[in-house]
Design a protein around this motif. Structure first.
Motif, mmCIF file in Angstrom:
data_model
loop_
_atom_site.group_PDB
_atom_site.id
_atom_site.type_symbol
_atom_site.label_atom_id
_atom_site.label_comp_id
_atom_site.label_asym_id
_atom_site.label_seq_id
_atom_site.Cartn_x
_atom_site.Cartn_y
_atom_site.Cartn_z
ATOM 1 N N LYS A 209 0.823 -1.225 0.000
ATOM 2 C CA LYS A 209 0.000 0.000 0.000
ATOM 3 C C LYS A 209 0.850 1.266 0.000
ATOM 4 C CE LYS A 209 -0.880 0.017 5.020
ATOM 5 N NZ LYS A 209 -0.030 -1.140 5.395
ATOM 6 N N LYS A 210 2.142 1.142 0.257
ATOM 7 C CA LYS A 210 3.030 2.302 0.246
ATOM 8 C C LYS A 210 3.579 2.598 -1.153
ATOM 9 C CE LYS A 210 3.235 3.366 4.680
ATOM 10 N NZ LYS A 210 4.494 3.647 5.335
ATOM 11 N N ILE A 211 3.386 1.662 -2.069
ATOM 12 C CA ILE A 211 3.983 1.805 -3.407
ATOM 13 C C ILE A 211 2.926 2.345 -4.363
ATOM 14 C CG2 ILE A 211 5.125 0.592 -5.314
ATOM 15 C CD1 ILE A 211 5.915 -1.584 -3.205
ATOM 16 N N SER A 212 3.186 3.519 -4.929
ATOM 17 C CA SER A 212 2.180 4.102 -5.834
ATOM 18 C C SER A 212 2.235 3.467 -7.219
ATOM 19 C CB SER A 212 2.377 5.608 -5.936
ATOM 20 O OG SER A 212 3.658 5.907 -6.423
ATOM 21 N N GLY A 213 3.354 2.887 -7.559
ATOM 22 C CA GLY A 213 3.455 2.213 -8.848
ATOM 23 C C GLY A 213 4.846 1.638 -9.041
ATOM 24 N N ILE A 214 4.914 0.586 -9.843
ATOM 25 C CA ILE A 214 6.209 0.032 -10.237
ATOM 26 C C ILE A 214 6.374 0.291 -11.725
ATOM 27 C CG2 ILE A 214 7.598 -2.062 -10.488
ATOM 28 C CD1 ILE A 214 6.291 -3.183 -8.023
ATOM 29 N N TYR A 215 7.459 0.956 -12.079
ATOM 30 C CA TYR A 215 7.755 1.270 -13.479
ATOM 31 C C TYR A 215 8.888 0.352 -13.892
ATOM 32 C CZ TYR A 215 4.852 5.271 -12.546
ATOM 33 O OH TYR A 215 3.783 6.071 -12.203
ATOM 34 N N LEU A 216 8.594 -0.525 -14.808
ATOM 35 C CA LEU A 216 9.610 -1.538 -15.088
ATOM 36 C C LEU A 216 9.972 -1.630 -16.561
ATOM 37 C CD1 LEU A 216 8.238 -4.446 -16.244
ATOM 38 C CD2 LEU A 216 7.367 -4.450 -13.915
ATOM 39 N N THR A 217 11.203 -2.053 -16.743
ATOM 40 C CA THR A 217 11.744 -2.261 -18.075
ATOM 41 C C THR A 217 11.361 -3.654 -18.543
ATOM 42 O OG1 THR A 217 13.614 -0.794 -17.660
ATOM 43 C CG2 THR A 217 13.909 -2.468 -19.341
ATOM 44 N N GLY A 218 10.613 -3.724 -19.622
ATOM 45 C CA GLY A 218 10.145 -5.020 -20.132
ATOM 46 C C GLY A 218 8.647 -5.118 -19.933
ATOM 47 N N GLY A 219 8.152 -6.350 -19.904
ATOM 48 C CA GLY A 219 6.756 -6.561 -19.575
ATOM 49 C C GLY A 219 5.799 -6.298 -20.712
ATOM 50 N N ASN A 220 5.894 -7.076 -21.732
ATOM 51 C CA ASN A 220 4.978 -6.933 -22.862
ATOM 52 C C ASN A 220 4.084 -8.155 -22.966
ATOM 53 O OD1 ASN A 220 3.648 -6.655 -25.234
ATOM 54 N ND2 ASN A 220 5.451 -6.220 -26.476
ATOM 55 N N PRO A 221 2.844 -8.040 -22.528
ATOM 56 C CA PRO A 221 1.956 -9.202 -22.529
ATOM 57 C C PRO A 221 1.581 -9.655 -23.938
ATOM 58 C CG PRO A 221 1.061 -7.390 -21.233
ATOM 59 C CD PRO A 221 2.192 -6.862 -22.016
ATOM 60 N N ASN A 222 1.884 -8.833 -24.921
ATOM 61 C CA ASN A 222 1.526 -9.226 -26.282
ATOM 62 C C ASN A 222 2.627 -10.022 -26.980
ATOM 63 O OD1 ASN A 222 -0.989 -8.013 -26.146
ATOM 64 N ND2 ASN A 222 -0.105 -6.012 -26.602
#
Ligand code: CA
Length: 306
Positions: free
Chosen positions: A145-158
């Motif tokens: 709940k303390k993390i507003s978002g994770i911005y990550l390199t990669g991660g393409n569900p397509n």
């Protein structure tokens, strides 16, 4: 000025170091912690040393650094260790050794402590394998709940689901990736097609001919230049820089091509890996960035005092 709080988790390759330099130059950014992942594009000892020396050279060795994952949570690892050799040697660039030392505690614990102590939401810039972050989530789910978002390199569900076709950091520790994606934390990913070609390199090189640079900027320019030369001008990915840019700007300059992908929906078609999400929360996948804004902001930051 209200500041954006960040934790950065990095494997300390050249584009990570450029990204960190750029982000810490932003006046409205407070980097509370940098954690090192020794299971990505550098080996544990040289990668950590490069990171600590680079921060000292940048003049920001007041940012706490915690050393982290040297193993992965998954059974298999798809990154051949030979690929880390050049990054371990900092692509042949010499910078002074520093006295900068990591914290006594490890990365997952440091992430938990930092987040529990935070009085405002914290963004995580994840530019290495996700092992440290996953271990922190498992260790102390209250941090979510303390993390507003994770911005990550990669991660393409397509992308195709086969492991070998993945080029993002998520493939290096699939179990960790599952934990992070299933945590319910909002995720914004920058998949590979977004980052190539990286438009800053040539303008930066042009500036090198006309500007008298100081040490830190010279070092940044070498971090751009050496890997490119060593790899015989192959267009290298400058992926983590874009992820940092997207994280800082909260996806503002994404030319409206930002997609919202329902991970749960994608699971029906792609069957495994990150798509087994049960709560149906969305992943923001950045497919294009406004390169003009990126170049201008990047160069303005690097050359602000010239
Ligand atoms: Ca990286």
């Amino acid at each position: 000025m209200s500041k954006q709080s960040f934790i950065i988790d990095t494997d300390a390759d050249f584009d990570d170091l450029i990204a960190i330099y750029w982000l810490q130059k932003q006046k409205d950014v407070d980097i509370k912690l940098i954690t090192f992942a020794g299971n990505g594009w550098t080996s544990p000892e040289p990668g950590l040393r490069n990171l600590l020396n680079s921060l000292a050279y940048f003049g920001c060795d007041d940012i706490p650094v915690a050393s982290g994952a040297q193993v992965i949570l998954s059974a298999t690892h798809t990154l051949p260790q030979s690929t880390t050799a050049l990054a371990d040697e900092l692509w042949g660039i010499d910078i002074p050794n520093s006295d900068n030392k990591p914290l006594e505690i490890g990365a997952p614990e440091a992430i938990c402590q930092t987040l529990h102590a935070a009085t405002e939401p914290v963004k995580i810039l994840a530019i290495g394998p996700l092992t440290n972050i996953a271990m922190a989530i498992v260790q102390s789910p209250g941090i979510i709940k303390k993390i507003s978002g994770i911005y990550l390199t990669g991660g393409n569900p397509n992308q195709s689901i086969s492991e070998s076709s993945y080029v993002g950091n998520e493939r290096y520790d699939i179990v960790a990736t599952r934990i992070v994606y299933n945590s319910g934390i909002p995720i914004c990913s920058v998949p590979s097609p977004t980052c190539k070609p990286f438009p800053v390199r040539d303008p930066l090189f042009d500036c090198l001919h006309t500007e008298e640079l100081r040490d830190a900027e010279k070092y940044i320019s070498l971090l751009f230049k050496h890997p490119q030369e060593i790899e015989e001008n192959r267009e290298l990915y400058m992926w983590d820089i874009l992820t940092a840019f997207v994280a800082y700007h909260e996806r503002k300059h994404t030319k409206g091509i930002q997609e919202q992908v329902d991970i749960h929906e994608a699971a029906k078609h792609k069957s495994e890996l990150i798509y087994e999400h049960k709560t149906g929360h969305t992943l923001h996948m950045i497919t294009e960035i406004d390169k003009q804004v990126l170049v201008k902001h990047f160069l303005d930051t690097i050359f602000e005092e010239y």
